[in-house]
Every structure is written in structure tokens, then in C-alpha cells.
Design an enzyme around this catalytic site. Structure first.
Site, PDB file in Angstrom:
ATOM      1  N   HIS A 228       1.819   8.814  -2.777  1.00  0.00           N
ATOM      2  CA  HIS A 228       1.125   9.305  -1.586  1.00  0.00           C
ATOM      3  C   HIS A 228      -0.317   9.718  -1.868  1.00  0.00           C
ATOM      4  O   HIS A 228      -1.093   9.965  -0.950  1.00  0.00           O
ATOM      5  CB  HIS A 228       1.896  10.499  -1.005  1.00  0.00           C
ATOM      6  CG  HIS A 228       1.799  10.606   0.485  1.00  0.00           C
ATOM      7  ND1 HIS A 228       0.875   9.915   1.233  1.00  0.00           N
ATOM      8  CD2 HIS A 228       2.522  11.330   1.373  1.00  0.00           C
ATOM      9  CE1 HIS A 228       1.016  10.206   2.503  1.00  0.00           C
ATOM     10  NE2 HIS A 228       2.012  11.073   2.632  1.00  0.00           N
TER      11      HIS A 228
ATOM     12  N   THR B  57      13.125  -3.982  -7.182  1.00  0.00           N
ATOM     13  CA  THR B  57      14.403  -3.694  -7.834  1.00  0.00           C
ATOM     14  C   THR B  57      15.535  -3.935  -6.848  1.00  0.00           C
ATOM     15  O   THR B  57      15.419  -3.577  -5.671  1.00  0.00           O
ATOM     16  CB  THR B  57      14.445  -2.237  -8.362  1.00  0.00           C
ATOM     17  OG1 THR B  57      15.713  -2.001  -8.980  1.00  0.00           O
ATOM     18  CG2 THR B  57      14.233  -1.223  -7.259  1.00  0.00           C
TER      19      THR B  57
END
Length: 508
Positions: free
Chosen positions: A479, A427
Site C-alpha cells: 500500500h 501463486t
């Protein structure tokens, strides 16, 4: 004529939803034959025909909410259905049978298939009213889904009957209207031709050189085009149409923004807010609702973390400046920064495969293909079309692919296949001036790279302070699957490949 009414639903039940009609308009029905199924929050109800005859009208389409006593439709009583079933008399010439059938023929307008994962959509504004004449393939309405807008055109020449109003929720295959074909169309012709003087005036020669464009009016434009025209104070008569049926597309309207003459500034009102409400409530579009839901689900599901770095864009900018003219002449497309970033990302994904993977329950799915999502801001919201097998493309192929996806996104013509199945997303907030941000994952992907504005900053280079074009990079990652070491290594790898583009050519 016998009305089909919503029955009493129970003391504590005040409304029901139309689940399914078992007959279509024009079908013969028998008294007490099941016509429609209703669903409430407690029970399902069946509504039967009040008489023998023909189902003449459906006033409440599938998905509509109705209350007790509401008229759902009507049945034309008597033997009206008999001629449809009986064979023509022996003495009746065959030539006379055809016009009668043609005059009463109706063609249903149904919701088209909107993709495997799209179960419903919302009706937009009808461009024609019930009773108006329409032409085959003329755009009638847009159906907005949570991903794309689907255009519905007239299936035949004739007179329109609307069965699903603006804002109604509809499903694939559902009837939203019908067109009374052939002979019935002539009845509406005089009313449709009423504004002839105005149209004749509009058809005067214009700079566009297109008679159809010159006669364009706001009520013949699609809702998306109407919004662009209204928000930018454009004159539809001055917009050159490039649509497949001679219609003005959203891209045509956007392209005309910079070409429209600037209107003379109006005198500022004494009180700017005097004629405006303090607040305005507007229903979110389906696309905006989906964006909101998916972003929140992404935050709630993934263990999101963002790591940052900065890249010196000096060498990439120099390389681009040196070869941009030759590149465009050779390949027919401009050389931008996105192709360099895409190449760098793919090389880093090869090295750190966890960033290109996703979690499915207790499994990790490692992707051996590289379908890169490119975030594109549109009038309706952010969409992420996917550049398939980007690892097999050269710089020119990447630039062409991204340009085509961006145009389709802004035109609202993306297919569902182009919006699904990405393995990693890029993006670029820098196009809007963003200096730094923390992008949100595009679930179920495990990584998204945020690009930002290129800013001239003083940097310490070999003990000297020099001004360099610098860009902050942000990698948001899940994560649960990507460790901090892997995330940092990935971002450093992207940085190295951008600061020394020749490394990619040497596979270093």
C-alpha cells in the site's frame, strides 16, 4: 608428526572459529610460519607451524568451531618437503620420477561458486567415507544453500579424505576434502570390492533393463533422492535412472511413486504412538530458514493489504476444452490455466504499472519488463522461479516455460538466475484445494496474485440462478506504492480478461 593445537583463548573465551588456512595439505611449511587464523568474539588469533616439514592433515576446516587445546591439523616433521622442490638427479631416469609424483598427488575438493548473492552453504551427508575409493565425477555430497542444492563430484579417481563434516557451514572456494589420486586408489580397491556377492546378486536382470539401476543402493543416492525413496518406501533397484551420469535423479524417484506396487497393509499396532517420541526437534533447512526470514521481513517492511474478487471460469474452461487436443498436438505441451492468467496479469500490469514496480529507499523503480514469478511447492519448501520476458511469449511459450521451471524446481536443479529478478508473482493454492488465502508479497515486489480452487457455485446471471465454475482471486499489494483504487482496478481487469478471453486477442 607435530600437532597444530588451538592456543589458549583467554579466561572468558571458550571457543573460536577457523577463519582461514594459509596453506593446503601437502604444502611445505617452516617453523613459526603462519598457518591458520582464528576468530573469537573478541579478538583474532594467529596459529603458527610447530616445526619444519609438510602440512599433513587439516582436521578443522574454515568455518568450524574449535576449543582451546583442540587439534587443528598436523605437520610431518623433517625434510619431507625437499623432494617436491629439488630437481631430479641427473642419473635418475625421467620415467621413474612420474610414478612417484602420481602416487602422492592429491586433488582438492573445493566448494563451487554458488552465485553472486550466496555467501555460504551447509554440508549435506557425504555419500562416501574417508578412506573409500571414488571415481571421477562420482557424486560425493550436496551443499545446501538458502536457494538451491549444489552437487559436488569427485575431481579424480582415488581415495577420499573428508575435511568438512555434515552440517558444517562452508563458503565458495573452501576446501571440503581431497582425493589422493592414481596409485593410492588401488590400495582401497580391495575394501571397496568387498561386497561383491551382494552386488552380483543385485545385478540380476530386472524389469528396468538397466544394470546400473538394478545395483543402486541407498548409500549411492543423493540426499534428496534418499528422502523420496525413504518416505515413499521405494526400491531403488526398480527406479529407471535418467541422470546425466546414469544416476537416479529426484524426478526419477518421484515418477516411480505411482508405479511402485502397493505394499500389503500391516496390522495396526495397539498403541500407534507407543514406539514414537512425543516430540521431535529437527533443524530447519537453509531453504526453510530463508523462506521464514524473507516472509517475515516482507511483512515487517511493506504495508501489505489484500483485495479480493471472483472470476467466472466458464469461458476459459470452454475455450480450453475446445482447443486442448489441437493445442497439444501443435505445440507439444498441454494447455492449462496458468497461461491465461499470465496473459491477463501482464495486460493488467501494462495498465497499472505501479503493481509492477518496487520501492528503493525514497525512489520508485518502474519496470518496463515483465518477469513473472511462478510459485512452486517442492519437497524442501516454496520456491519462486521466474519466467523471463513473459510479455513476449504466446500461450504455448508460457506453458512450456512454466512446465520447465516447475520440473527444475522439483528436481532441485534451478539455477540462481532462475530464482532472481521477478517483477510480479502468481501463486496457485488451488492445486492443493485452497478456497481463499491472503498471499504474502515476494519482496521487493509490490504485488502477488493468488489463484484458488475452482468450485461450482450458484450464481445470479441475468435474473436467473445458474451453476457456474467460480474462483476467488486475491491480490496482495504494497500500500506504500499501490493505492486501493489501483489494486481494485488491476484485479477487475484480470477478472474481465479471464471471463472474456477474446478481449485479449482484440486488445480491449
Amino acid at each position: 608428526m607435530a600437532d597444530i593445537l588451538t592456543p589458549a583463548l583467554g579466561e572468558s573465551v571458550t571457543e573460536a572459529t577457523i577463519a582461514k588456512w594459509t596453506k593446503k595439505v601437502g604444502d611445505p611449511v617452516k617453523k613459526d610460519e603462519l598457518l591458520v587464523e582464528l576468530e573469537t568474539d573478541k579478538v583474532s588469533l594467529e596459529v603458527v607451524s610447530p616445526a619444519d616439514g609438510v602440512l599433513g592433515d587439516i582436521k578443522a576446516a574454515e568455518g568450524d568451531t574449535v576449543t582451546p587445546g583442540a587439534v587443528l591439523g598436523s605437520v610431518s616433521e623433517g625434510g619431507a618437503a625437499a623432494p617436491a622442490k629439488s630437481a631430479p638427479a641427473k642419473d635418475a631416469p625421467a620415467k621413474q620420477a612420474k610414478p612417484a609424483a602420481a602416487a602422492s598427488e592429491t586433488v582438492d575438493i573445493n566448494v563451487p561458486t554458488m552465485g553472486e548473492s550466496v555467501a555460504e552453504g551447509s554440508m549435506g551427508k557425504w555419500l562416501k567415507k574417508s578412506g573409500e575409493a571414488v571415481k571421477k565425477d562420482e557424486l560425493l555430497v550436496e551443499i545446501e544453500t538458502d536457494k538451491v542444492a549444489v552437487e559436488v563430484s569427485a575431481p579424480a579417481d582415488g581415495v577420499l579424505t573428508i575435511a568438512a563434516d555434515e552440517g558444517a557451514t562452508v563458503t565458495p572456494g573452501q576446501k571440503i576434502g581431497s582425493v589422493a589420486a592414481s596409485g593410492d586408489a588401488s590400495a582401497a580397491a580391495p575394501s571397496a570390492a568387498a561386497p561383491a556377492p551382494a552386488q552380483a546378486h543385485a545385478a540380476a536382470p530386472a524389469n528396468t533393463g538397466s544394470a546400473q539401476v538394478s545395483g543402486a543402493r541407498n548409500d549411492t543416492l543423493s540426499p534428496a533422492v534418499q528422502r523420496v525413496v525413504a518416505e515413499n518406501n521405494l526400491d531403488p533397484k526398480s527406479i529407471a535412472a535418467t541422470g546425466p551420469k546414469g544416476n537416479i535423479t529426484k524426478a526419477d524417484a518421484i515418477a516411480a511413486i505411482g508405479q511402485s506396487p502397493t505394499p500389503a497393509p500391516a496390522a495396526a499396532p495397539a498403541a500407534p504412538r507407543a514406539d514414537q517420541p512425543r516430540e521431535e526437534r529437527v533443524k530447519m533447512t537453509r531453504l526453510r530458514q530463508t523462506i521464514a526470514r524473507r516472509l517475515k521481513e516482507s511483512q515487517n517492511t511493506a504495508a501489505q493489504l489484500t483485495t479480493f474478487n471472483e472470476v467466472d471460469m466458464t469461458n476459459v474452461m470452454a475455450l480450453r476444452s475446445q482447443y486442448k487436443d489441437a493445442f497439444e498436438k501443435r505445440h507439444g505441451v498441454k494447455l492449462g490455466f496458468m497461461s491465461f492468467f499470465t496473459k491477463a496479469v501482464i495486460a493488467a500490469l501494462h495498465e497499472i504499472p505501479a503493481v509492477n514496480a518496487e520501492i528503493d529507499g525514497t525512489d520508485i523503480i518502474y519496470k518496463n519488463h515483465y518477469d513473472i514469478g511462478i510459485a512452486v511447492g517442492t519437497e524442501k519448501g516454496l520456491v519462486v522461479p521466474v519466467l523471463r520476458d513473459a510479455d513476449t511469449l504466446n500461450l504455448a511459450g508460457i506453458e512450456k516455460g512454466i512446465a520447465a521451471l516447475g520440473k527444475a524446481a522439483r528436481d532441485g536443479s534451478l539455477s540462481l538466475d532462475q530464482l532472481q529478478g521477478g517483477t510480479f508473482t502468481i501463486t496457485n493454492g488451488g492445486t492443493y484445494g485452497s478456497l481463499m488465502s491472503t498471499p504474502i508479497l515476494n519482496a521487493p515486489q509490490s504485488g502477488i496474485l493468488g489463484m484458488h480452487n475452482i468450485v461450482q457455485r450458484p450464481m445470479a446471471i441475468n435474473g436467473e440462478v445458474k451453476i457456474r465454475p467460480m474462483m476467488y482471486l486475491a491480490l496482495s499489494y504494497d500500500h506504500r506504492i499501490v493505492d486501493g483504487k489501483e489494486a481494485v482496478t488491476f484485479l477487475v481487469r484480470v477478472k474481465e480478461l479471464l471471463e472474456d478471453p477474446q478481449r485479449a486477442l482484440l486488445d480491449l
